[in-house]
Motif scaffolding. Structure first.
Motif, PDB file in Angstrom:
ATOM      1  N   ALA A 382      44.552  65.822  37.703  1.00  0.00           N
ATOM      2  CA  ALA A 382      44.279  66.605  38.780  1.00  0.00           C
ATOM      3  C   ALA A 382      44.745  68.458  38.560  1.00  0.00           C
ATOM      4  O   ALA A 382      43.741  68.701  38.508  1.00  0.00           O
ATOM      5  CB  ALA A 382      44.761  66.212  39.980  1.00  0.00           C
ATOM      6  N   LEU A 383      45.671  68.299  38.279  1.00  0.00           N
ATOM      7  CA  LEU A 383      46.382  69.239  38.139  1.00  0.00           C
ATOM      8  C   LEU A 383      45.694  70.331  36.868  1.00  0.00           C
ATOM      9  O   LEU A 383      45.050  71.283  36.655  1.00  0.00           O
ATOM     10  CB  LEU A 383      48.482  69.505  37.566  1.00  0.00           C
ATOM     11  N   ILE A 384      45.730  69.296  35.605  1.00  0.00           N
ATOM     12  CA  ILE A 384      45.311  69.873  34.742  1.00  0.00           C
ATOM     13  C   ILE A 384      42.981  70.276  35.077  1.00  0.00           C
ATOM     14  O   ILE A 384      43.162  71.628  34.084  1.00  0.00           O
ATOM     15  CB  ILE A 384      44.874  68.895  33.477  1.00  0.00           C
ATOM     16  N   LYS A 385      42.677  69.722  35.908  1.00  0.00           N
ATOM     17  CA  LYS A 385      41.556  70.193  35.910  1.00  0.00           C
ATOM     18  C   LYS A 385      41.218  71.438  36.953  1.00  0.00           C
ATOM     19  O   LYS A 385      40.228  71.740  37.309  1.00  0.00           O
ATOM     20  CB  LYS A 385      40.290  69.176  36.632  1.00  0.00           C
ATOM     21  N   LEU A 386      42.724  71.694  37.386  1.00  0.00           N
ATOM     22  CA  LEU A 386      43.018  72.686  38.317  1.00  0.00           C
ATOM     23  C   LEU A 386      43.065  73.767  37.495  1.00  0.00           C
ATOM     24  O   LEU A 386      43.780  74.862  38.150  1.00  0.00           O
ATOM     25  CB  LEU A 386      43.480  72.533  39.633  1.00  0.00           C
ATOM     26  N   GLY A 387      43.612  73.378  36.254  1.00  0.00           N
ATOM     27  CA  GLY A 387      43.859  73.960  35.230  1.00  0.00           C
ATOM     28  C   GLY A 387      45.581  75.239  35.676  1.00  0.00           C
ATOM     29  O   GLY A 387      46.040  75.632  34.840  1.00  0.00           O
ATOM     30  N   ARG A 388      46.027  74.161  35.880  1.00  0.00           N
ATOM     31  CA  ARG A 388      47.311  74.415  35.825  1.00  0.00           C
ATOM     32  C   ARG A 388      48.310  72.961  35.732  1.00  0.00           C
ATOM     33  O   ARG A 388      48.926  72.047  35.035  1.00  0.00           O
ATOM     34  CB  ARG A 388      47.805  73.828  37.895  1.00  0.00           C
ATOM     35  N   VAL A 389      48.042  73.673  33.494  1.00  0.00           N
ATOM     36  CA  VAL A 389      48.643  72.521  33.234  1.00  0.00           C
ATOM     37  C   VAL A 389      50.410  72.807  32.852  1.00  0.00           C
ATOM     38  O   VAL A 389      50.757  71.647  31.726  1.00  0.00           O
ATOM     39  CB  VAL A 389      48.234  73.310  31.212  1.00  0.00           C
ATOM     40  N   THR A 412      48.389  61.066  26.290  1.00  0.00           N
ATOM     41  CA  THR A 412      47.160  61.829  25.998  1.00  0.00           C
ATOM     42  C   THR A 412      46.674  62.691  26.969  1.00  0.00           C
ATOM     43  O   THR A 412      45.664  63.934  26.265  1.00  0.00           O
ATOM     44  CB  THR A 412      45.927  60.342  25.822  1.00  0.00           C
ATOM     45  N   THR A 413      46.358  62.445  28.382  1.00  0.00           N
ATOM     46  CA  THR A 413      46.073  63.485  29.623  1.00  0.00           C
ATOM     47  C   THR A 413      47.287  64.979  28.699  1.00  0.00           C
ATOM     48  O   THR A 413      46.132  65.423  29.306  1.00  0.00           O
ATOM     49  CB  THR A 413      46.875  63.063  30.146  1.00  0.00           C
ATOM     50  N   LEU A 414      48.020  65.108  28.528  1.00  0.00           N
ATOM     51  CA  LEU A 414      48.401  65.972  28.825  1.00  0.00           C
ATOM     52  C   LEU A 414      47.978  66.598  27.042  1.00  0.00           C
ATOM     53  O   LEU A 414      47.919  67.760  27.203  1.00  0.00           O
ATOM     54  CB  LEU A 414      49.810  65.706  28.152  1.00  0.00           C
ATOM     55  N   ARG A 423      46.313  75.135  24.213  1.00  0.00           N
ATOM     56  CA  ARG A 423      47.728  75.375  23.305  1.00  0.00           C
ATOM     57  C   ARG A 423      47.858  73.955  22.484  1.00  0.00           C
ATOM     58  O   ARG A 423      48.285  73.122  22.539  1.00  0.00           O
ATOM     59  CB  ARG A 423      48.780  75.262  24.340  1.00  0.00           C
ATOM     60  N   CYS A 424      47.386  74.426  21.239  1.00  0.00           N
ATOM     61  CA  CYS A 424      47.126  73.304  20.511  1.00  0.00           C
ATOM     62  C   CYS A 424      48.202  73.535  19.539  1.00  0.00           C
ATOM     63  O   CYS A 424      48.693  71.937  18.924  1.00  0.00           O
ATOM     64  CB  CYS A 424      46.182  73.632  19.408  1.00  0.00           C
ATOM     65  N   SER A 425      48.997  74.608  19.617  1.00  0.00           N
ATOM     66  CA  SER A 425      50.006  74.033  18.514  1.00  0.00           C
ATOM     67  C   SER A 425      51.582  73.268  19.752  1.00  0.00           C
ATOM     68  O   SER A 425      51.980  71.749  19.787  1.00  0.00           O
ATOM     69  CB  SER A 425      51.610  75.255  18.406  1.00  0.00           C
ATOM     70  N   GLU A 426      51.398  73.362  21.510  1.00  0.00           N
ATOM     71  CA  GLU A 426      51.569  72.583  22.094  1.00  0.00           C
ATOM     72  C   GLU A 426      51.303  71.164  22.353  1.00  0.00           C
ATOM     73  O   GLU A 426      51.995  69.877  21.813  1.00  0.00           O
ATOM     74  CB  GLU A 426      51.749  72.691  23.029  1.00  0.00           C
ATOM     75  N   ALA A 427      49.951  70.796  22.057  1.00  0.00           N
ATOM     76  CA  ALA A 427      49.423  69.598  21.908  1.00  0.00           C
ATOM     77  C   ALA A 427      49.831  68.869  20.437  1.00  0.00           C
ATOM     78  O   ALA A 427      50.662  67.543  20.844  1.00  0.00           O
ATOM     79  CB  ALA A 427      48.009  69.302  21.747  1.00  0.00           C
ATOM     80  N   ILE A 428      50.514  69.454  19.341  1.00  0.00           N
ATOM     81  CA  ILE A 428      50.735  68.353  18.312  1.00  0.00           C
ATOM     82  C   ILE A 428      52.528  68.462  18.591  1.00  0.00           C
ATOM     83  O   ILE A 428      52.691  67.308  17.986  1.00  0.00           O
ATOM     84  CB  ILE A 428      50.898  70.315  17.280  1.00  0.00           C
ATOM     85  N   VAL A 450      41.631  66.477  17.730  1.00  0.00           N
ATOM     86  CA  VAL A 450      40.881  66.488  17.051  1.00  0.00           C
ATOM     87  C   VAL A 450      39.847  67.425  17.723  1.00  0.00           C
ATOM     88  O   VAL A 450      39.375  68.577  17.466  1.00  0.00           O
ATOM     89  CB  VAL A 450      39.791  65.275  16.131  1.00  0.00           C
ATOM     90  N   GLY A 451      38.850  66.613  19.048  1.00  0.00           N
ATOM     91  CA  GLY A 451      38.420  67.647  19.628  1.00  0.00           C
ATOM     92  C   GLY A 451      38.428  68.895  19.833  1.00  0.00           C
ATOM     93  O   GLY A 451      37.922  69.633  20.005  1.00  0.00           O
ATOM     94  N   GLY A 452      39.473  69.138  20.704  1.00  0.00           N
ATOM     95  CA  GLY A 452      40.344  69.669  21.080  1.00  0.00           C
ATOM     96  C   GLY A 452      40.505  70.889  20.381  1.00  0.00           C
ATOM     97  O   GLY A 452      40.438  72.068  20.349  1.00  0.00           O
ATOM     98  N   PHE A 453      41.501  70.022  18.972  1.00  0.00           N
ATOM     99  CA  PHE A 453      41.403  71.673  17.875  1.00  0.00           C
ATOM    100  C   PHE A 453      40.147  72.484  17.222  1.00  0.00           C
ATOM    101  O   PHE A 453      39.598  73.528  17.027  1.00  0.00           O
ATOM    102  CB  PHE A 453      42.170  70.956  16.425  1.00  0.00           C
ATOM    103  N   VAL A 454      39.057  70.854  16.975  1.00  0.00           N
ATOM    104  CA  VAL A 454      37.677  71.601  16.653  1.00  0.00           C
ATOM    105  C   VAL A 454      36.872  72.797  17.999  1.00  0.00           C
ATOM    106  O   VAL A 454      36.459  73.772  17.117  1.00  0.00           O
ATOM    107  CB  VAL A 454      36.104  70.754  16.286  1.00  0.00           C
ATOM    108  N   ARG A 455      36.971  72.779  19.220  1.00  0.00           N
ATOM    109  CA  ARG A 455      36.446  73.311  19.929  1.00  0.00           C
ATOM    110  C   ARG A 455      37.032  75.197  20.035  1.00  0.00           C
ATOM    111  O   ARG A 455      36.722  75.742  20.349  1.00  0.00           O
ATOM    112  CB  ARG A 455      37.036  73.104  21.599  1.00  0.00           C
ATOM    113  N   ASN A 456      38.496  74.975  19.102  1.00  0.00           N
ATOM    114  CA  ASN A 456      39.110  76.172  19.811  1.00  0.00           C
ATOM    115  C   ASN A 456      39.241  76.986  18.763  1.00  0.00           C
ATOM    116  O   ASN A 456      40.350  77.223  17.964  1.00  0.00           O
ATOM    117  CB  ASN A 456      40.519  75.631  19.739  1.00  0.00           C
ATOM    118  N   ALA A 457      38.083  76.232  17.937  1.00  0.00           N
ATOM    119  CA  ALA A 457      37.950  76.731  16.414  1.00  0.00           C
ATOM    120  C   ALA A 457      39.019  76.734  15.765  1.00  0.00           C
ATOM    121  O   ALA A 457      39.602  77.853  14.389  1.00  0.00           O
ATOM    122  CB  ALA A 457      37.333  77.705  16.254  1.00  0.00           C
TER     123      ALA A 457
END
Length: 504
Positions: A382-389, A412-414, A423-428, A450-457
Motif C-alpha cells: 500500500a505504501l509503495i503504491k502511494l509512493g511512500r517507499v 521482493t515487495t520492497l 533507487r536501484c542501488s538500494e534494491a541491490i 531485472v525489470g526495474g533495472f531495465v525500466r530505469n535504463a
DNA sequence: ATAGGGTTAG
C-alpha cells in the motif's frame, strides 16, 4: 438388472475348491532388485529371501513360503512380484494371490492392495488365469469358519478392487462391482463410496448419487459407524464433492450419528465448509456456516477467513468485507486474526484504496491485533503504491525489530518499491542483505529486479550474471519483463531485437 | 483433527 455383463463376482457365493496345480515356480535370486520396494526395506528383507533363493518351488512350496511372511506384507508383495516377473514360468496361482492379499489386508495396507489390483486388472482374466471372483473366493475360503472375519476381509478386499478400477478410470466396472458388493451385503468402505459417487457424477447420474446417499441413510441399511461417515465426508470434500457431503451431513446430524466424541459434528462441518469454499460455492458455504452456528457450534475463525478469502478471490471485495464485519458484530468477540487482517488489507488494496489499507493497518496495530509478515507485506504494498517507499522501508525495519523475520516475498515487495522509485542501488543492497540472511532471492525477486533495472535504463547484464551465478534460470516472465522495461525506457529497437531473438 | 493469507506480468 444389469446393464452389461461384467463377470466380476457372479459366482463368488459358489465357493469352489480347487486342488493346487502342479505348476512349478522358479524364484529368481535377490540380485534383481524390485523397484517398488525401497532400498532400506529391501535390505532388511534380504535375509528372509535367502531361504527361497534360486529354489524351484511348486505351488504348495510358494504357499508355504508365504505363510512365513505373514508378519511382513512388503516381503510377501515383493516375493509375489518376483514370481510374476519370472519370464516364461507360470504365473502365481490364485491361492498365492489370495495369501498375499490376506497378508496385506491384515496390515491395513489398503493402498498397496489397490496397487496390486491395478496390476491384476491390467493383466486381464486371460493373463491372470483366474477371475476376481475366483480370487475373492480364495480369500474368503480361508475364513470359512469365521463368518464375521470373512465379511470384514471380503468387504475390505472388494473395496480395494473398486478403488483400483476407479484409479485406472474403469468407472463402469467400479460401479458395477460396487453394486455387486451391495447385493452380497458386504460393506464397501468410505473410499469405495467416494469413487462410486465420483463415477456416477461423471456420468451425470445425479439420481444415482441421490439413491446411493439415501440408501446409506435409510434406517434398515444404516449400520455404519461414525468413522465411516466422517471418512466419507472427508473423501467427498477433498474430491470436490462438498455439496454431496453437505447433503449427507444434515440428515446425519439430525439422526445424531456424528457424536462419537462430541467434536465430530464440528469437524464434519469444518470440512464441508472449507470444501465448499475451495470449490467457490460461497453461498452454500455461508448457509452451511449459519447452519453450523444454528447447531450451537462455535465455528473456528479460520472458517470465516475461508469464506472471506473466497469472496476476495471472486473479486467481490465489498462482499468479503461486509461478511467479516457482520460476523464480527454478531460474534461479539475478536475474530480478526492475522489471516483475516491480511485479507481485509488486501481487499482494500485490490479495490485501489491504498491509503485506506494503510490506515486500516495502523488501526489494527493500535488495537493490538497480532500482525504477521503477510499483513506487513500488504502494508508495504500500500505504501509503495502511494509512493511512500521510505515509510515502507521504515515499517520493514520496524517489523524486524518486532521480531518478525522477513521472508523472500517481503524483500521482493520492497525491492520492487525501490526499483519503482529508481533507487536501484538500494534494491541491490536489499538483495545483498537477503543473501547475508540466508534468504536468497528467487526467480520472482530477480524478475522484479531485472525489470526495474531495465525500466530505469540501467544495465541489467550484471543482474543476469548474478542470476546465473546463483543458479536461477530466467523464464519467459523474465524476458517479458525485460522487453517491457526496454519499451518503458524508450529503447524500442532493443526491445524489438530481443523479441525477435527470443522468437527463434 | 479444523490449516487459512502476501511478491512479477504496469
Amino acid at each position: 438388472m444389469r446393464l452389461f455383463p461384467i463377470p466380476l463376482l457372479s459366482h463368488v457365493r459358489g465357493l469352489v475348491r480347487r486342488a493346487p496345480s502342479p505348476r512349478m515356480y522358479a524364484v529368481p535370486a535377490l540380485a534383481c532388485t524390485n523397484s517398488t520396494i525401497s532400498h532400506s526395506e529391501e535390505q532388511t528383507k534380504e535375509g528372509n529371501f535367502e531361504v527361497v533363493k534360486s529354489l524351484e518351488l511348486n505351488e504348495v512350496g510358494v504357499l508355504r513360503v508365504l505363510t512365513t511372511m505373514r508378519d511382513d506384507p512388503y516381503l510377501a508383495l515383493s516375493f509375489l512380484k518376483r514370481i510374476e516377473g519370472n519370464e516364461g514360468a507360470s504365473l502365481p496361482s490364485v491361492s498365492a494371490y489370495a495369501a498375499v492379499v490376506r497378508i496385506v489386508c491384515s496390515w491395513s495396507l489398503d493402498e498397496k492392495l489397490s496397487c496390486l489390483f491395478v496390476g491384476l486388472i491390467r493383466k486381464g482374466d486371460q493373463g491372470r488365469g483366474f477371475s476376481f471372483a475366483d480370487l475373492l473366493n480364495a480369500v474368503g475360503e480361508a475364513e470359512e469358519g469365521d463368518e464375521k472375519l470373512a465379511f470384514l476381509l471380503l468387504s475390505r478386499v472388494s473395496s480395494a478392487l473398486v478403488k483400483a478400477y476407479a484409479e485406472i478410470e474403469m468407472f463402469e466396472e467400479a460401479v458395477y462391482l460396487f453394486r455387486e458388493i451391495e447385493e452380497l451385503r458386504w460393506d464397501a468402505d468410505a473410499g469405495a463410496y467416494v469413487v462410486v459417487v465420483q463415477a456416477l457424477r461423471r456420468k451425470g447420474d445425479s439420481e444415482g448419487v441421490e439413491k446411493l446417499l439415501s440408501k446409506l441413510l435409510s434406517l434398515e441399511t444404516r449400520r455404519r459407524h461414525c468413522f465411516f461417515y466422517m471418512d466419507f465426508i472427508e473423501g467427498l470434500c477433498v474430491n470436490e464433492m462438498s455439496l454431496e457431503a453437505y447433503t449427507l451431513l444434515r440428515p446425519l446430524r439430525d439422526a445424531d450419528i456424528l457424536v462419537v466424541d462430541g467434536s465430530d459434528l464440528a469437524v464434519a462441518y469444518s470440512r464441508v465448509i472449507r470444501g465448499l469454499c475451495n470449490e467457490m460455492k460461497l453461498e452454500e458455504a455461508e448457509s452451511a456456516l449459519l447452519d453450523m452456528e444454528g447447531c450451537g457450534i462455535d465455528p473456528d475463525v479460520s472458517l470465516y477467513s475461508a469464506v472471506m478469502e473466497g469472496h476476495r478471490k471472486n473479486m467481490s471485495f465489498s462482499k468479503a468485507l461486509r461478511f467479516i464485519v457482520d460476523k464480527g458484530a454478531k460474534q461479539g468477540k475478536r475474530i480478526i486474526n492475522p489471516v483475516i487482517a491480511s485479507s481485509i488489507l488486501q481487499c482494500c488494496c485490490q479495490m485501489g484504496k491504498f491509503s485506506e489499507a494503510f490506515d486500516q493497518f495502523v488501526e489494527f496495530r493500535n488495537r493490538n491485533i497480532p500482525l504477521d509478515r503477510f499483513c506487513y507485506n500488504v502494508a508495504f504494498e500500500a505504501l509503495i503504491k502511494l509512493g511512500r517507499v521510505d515509510e515502507a522501508i521504515k515499517l520493514f525495519r520496524g517489523m524486524i525489530c518486532e521480531g518478525i523475520a522477513p521472508d523472500v516475498v517481503n524483500y521482493t515487495t520492497l525491492i520492487g518499491g525501490c526499483c519503482q522509485q529508481g533507487r536501484c542501488s538500494e534494491a541491490i543492497d536489499l538483495v545483498m542483505e537477503m543473501e547475508a540472511k540466508g534468504r536468497p532471492p528467487d526467480i520472482v525477486t530477480f524478475n522484479v529486479l531485472v525489470g526495474g533495472f531495465v525500466r530505469n535504463a540501467q544495465n541489467a547484464s550484471g543482474i543476469l550474471k548474478l542470476m546465473e551465478e546463483r543458479g536461477v534460470k530466467p523464464t519467459s516472465v523474465t524476458h517479458k519483463m525485460v522487453i517491457q522495461g526496454l519499451i518503458v525506457a524508450g529503447k524500442i529497437d532493443e526491445a524489438e531485437a530481443l523479441y525477435q531473438s527470443l522468437d527463434e
